[in-house]
Scaffold this active site. Sequence first.
Site, PDB file in Angstrom:
ATOM      1  N   LYS A  30      -6.540 -32.628  24.909  1.00 14.83           N
ATOM      2  CA  LYS A  30      -7.330 -33.254  25.968  1.00 14.83           C
ATOM      3  C   LYS A  30      -6.383 -33.964  26.933  1.00 14.83           C
ATOM      4  O   LYS A  30      -5.586 -34.821  26.528  1.00 14.83           O
ATOM      5  CB  LYS A  30      -8.268 -34.284  25.340  1.00 14.83           C
ATOM      6  CG  LYS A  30      -9.717 -33.948  25.489  1.00 14.83           C
ATOM      7  CD  LYS A  30     -10.521 -35.042  24.863  1.00 14.83           C
ATOM      8  CE  LYS A  30     -11.955 -34.925  25.225  1.00 14.83           C
ATOM      9  NZ  LYS A  30     -12.722 -36.039  24.655  1.00 14.83           N
TER      10      LYS A  30
HETATM   11  C1  E4P Z   1     -16.049 -36.193  25.579  1.00 15.40           C
HETATM   12  O1  E4P Z   1     -15.138 -35.418  25.369  1.00 15.40           O
HETATM   13  C2  E4P Z   1     -15.918 -37.651  25.452  1.00 15.40           C
HETATM   14  O2  E4P Z   1     -15.271 -37.913  24.236  1.00 15.40           O
HETATM   15  C3  E4P Z   1     -17.237 -38.340  25.368  1.00 15.40           C
HETATM   16  O3  E4P Z   1     -18.292 -37.416  25.574  1.00 15.40           O
HETATM   17  C4  E4P Z   1     -17.344 -39.591  26.182  1.00 15.40           C
HETATM   18  O4  E4P Z   1     -18.641 -40.102  26.028  1.00 15.40           O
HETATM   19  P1  E4P Z   1     -19.052 -41.594  26.457  1.00 15.40           P
HETATM   20  O5  E4P Z   1     -19.159 -41.632  27.933  1.00 15.40           O
HETATM   21  O6  E4P Z   1     -20.390 -41.795  25.794  1.00 15.40           O
HETATM   22  O7  E4P Z   1     -17.964 -42.491  25.931  1.00 15.40           O
END
Ligand code: E4P
Length: 215
Positions: free
Chosen positions: A83
């Site tokens: 990521k």
């Molecule tokens: C996705 O890859 C992220 O880890 C996640 O969906 C972030 O979600 P949030 O906005 O609820 O923290």
Amino acid sequence: MEIFIDTANIKEIKEAIALGLIDGVTTNPTLIARENRPAKDLLKEICSLVSGPVSAEVISLDASGMVTEARQLAKIAKNIVIKIPLVKEGLKAVKILSSEGIKTNVTLCFSVSQALLTAKAGADYISPFVGRLDDISEVGMDLIKDIRTIYQNYGFKTKIIVASVRNPLHVVSAALMAADVATIPFAVIEQLIKHPLTDIGIQRFLEDYKKIPQK
Ligand code: E4P
């Protein structure tokens, strides 16, 4: 549409696997910090449970640091996807990593222009954060619709992961918009399954069953 679980919690991952619907896992530093154990061990265990892609995030802010971290993370397991945050240095890192065959998931996407450039850089996945856009009074799912159109127009292969999912409607809309993946927190997976009429129906059948003469 593929379903990923958005968690680093082993219990939740195991339960979702038992439900037979998990194609992959996404983590981020916030989710890993909640588990209170070394990230590498945790990611290794997650990768041993799930054969699909498991996203692990870098924390460097420069391309060379991101690439170094990514190479280390990629050694954890074959199904690790790196990521990378959606910044200029991140796009440079994606280009290098994709030339090395290391898969990338570009995260923290909040605009169509960001998504267009991510696809051009050759990322495997893009993660637009719909819930966080809703939080600031923008319709997060509109972003998914526009990215889908642009990727379709030009035949980009980058897969759209609907991220920052907060409710079942996000998931249903994602499927209607032909998103490739929705990454869903465990609580929302439970909400997707549950329907009050199902529970009432079961209760009624059980009560009526008692009225059936046994002999
Ligand atoms: C996705 O890859 C992220 O880890 C996640 O969906 C972030 O979600 P949030 O906005 O609820 O923290």
